[in-house]
Design an enzyme around this catalytic site. Structure first.
Site, mmCIF file in Angstrom:
data_model
loop_
_atom_site.group_PDB
_atom_site.id
_atom_site.type_symbol
_atom_site.label_atom_id
_atom_site.label_comp_id
_atom_site.label_asym_id
_atom_site.label_seq_id
_atom_site.Cartn_x
_atom_site.Cartn_y
_atom_site.Cartn_z
ATOM 1 N N SER A 122 -22.455 -28.769 10.719
ATOM 2 C CA SER A 122 -22.417 -28.949 9.268
ATOM 3 C C SER A 122 -21.608 -30.198 8.899
ATOM 4 C CB SER A 122 -21.873 -27.669 8.614
ATOM 5 O OG SER A 122 -22.096 -27.686 7.230
ATOM 6 N N ASP A 177 -31.969 -22.320 6.526
ATOM 7 C CA ASP A 177 -30.639 -22.749 6.071
ATOM 8 C C ASP A 177 -30.619 -22.911 4.551
ATOM 9 O OD1 ASP A 177 -28.223 -24.065 5.525
ATOM 10 O OD2 ASP A 177 -28.267 -25.167 7.423
ATOM 11 N N HIS A 211 -27.537 -20.876 7.928
ATOM 12 C CA HIS A 211 -26.558 -21.944 8.174
ATOM 13 C C HIS A 211 -25.589 -21.485 9.263
ATOM 14 C CE1 HIS A 211 -24.691 -25.724 7.255
ATOM 15 N NE2 HIS A 211 -23.515 -25.167 7.020
#
Length: 232
Positions: A122, A177, A211
């Protein structure tokens, strides 16, 4: 370990998974927003190679605009998570310099840059892409999980004299995600192909994954590391 960590602020309390034998390579891995190095040190321990040192630094705690200025671990400020959101250019560049200091420290301790992989998840993956592509040392590769390329409009020009033009990039993204949509990951992969040799960019997506990471993704990361950092 030789060398003085105090001159590299992020190394002083970084989580380090030492090799079981002589360390001839290193993986520096950067966590996502609000996390710490511990979770990724644990994840990497499950796929570790005995001659590789894994370094998982903690991001400093700063107010994050995206989260109503709440103070949390963050490599740089985030204003939004879309390709055209405003970006914290000064913060991104400063964070990249701090990661480059870790790379330099490992080099001083005898690990050449072409035996160092930079990776992250991320926001950490975003920083690893930016740092590696602007680094003046030729690195082994980049692991970019569920992320994007910060300051993407500055590339390919921002890539430091093309030192890492042939760097291998493993980019992985969950297809479900909700934070950083897989489409953003695909746009990033296309952009990366304009910065490095296109055949060096692998973009893998995982159905049903949000995610986060998954076992298949971790196996892909392990294979990538093994291929680029073979035992010597």
């Amino acid at each position: 370990m030789c060398g003085n960590n105090m001159s590299v602020p992020l190394l002083a309390d970084a989580v380090t998974v030492s090799g079981a034998e002589r360390e001839t390579a290193a993986v520096i891995f950067l966590h996502g927003l609000g996390d710490t190095g511990h979770s990724w040190a644990d994840a990497l321990s499950s796929i570790r190679l005995p001659y590789v040192k894994y370094i998982c630094p903690h991001a400093p705690r700063i107010p994050v605009t995206l989260n109503m200025k709440m103070v949390m671990p963050s490599w740089f400020d985030l204003m939004g998570l879309t390709p055209d959101a405003p970006e914290d250019e000064a913060g991104i560049k400063k964070a990249a310099e701090n990661i480059k200091a870790i790379i330099e420290h490992e080099m001083k301790n005898g690990i050449p840059p072409n035996r160092i992989i930079l990776g992250g998840f991320s926001q950490g993956g975003a920083l690893s892409l930016y740092t590696a592509l602007t680094c003046q040392h030729q690195l082994a590769g980049i692991v970019a999980l569920s992320c994007w390329l910060p300051l993407h409009k500055a590339f390919p020009q921002a890539a430091n004299n093309g030192v890492n033009k042939d760097i291998a990039i493993l980019q992985c993204h969950g297809e479900m995600d909700p934070m950083i949509p897989v489409r953003f990951g695909a746009l990033t992969a296309e952009k990366l192909k304009s910065v490095v040799t296109p055949s060096k960019v692998q973009f893998k997506t995982y159905p049903g994954v949000m995610h986060s990471s998954c076992p298949q993704e971790m196996m892909a990361v392990k294979e990538f590391i093994e291929k680029l950092l073979p035992r010597i």
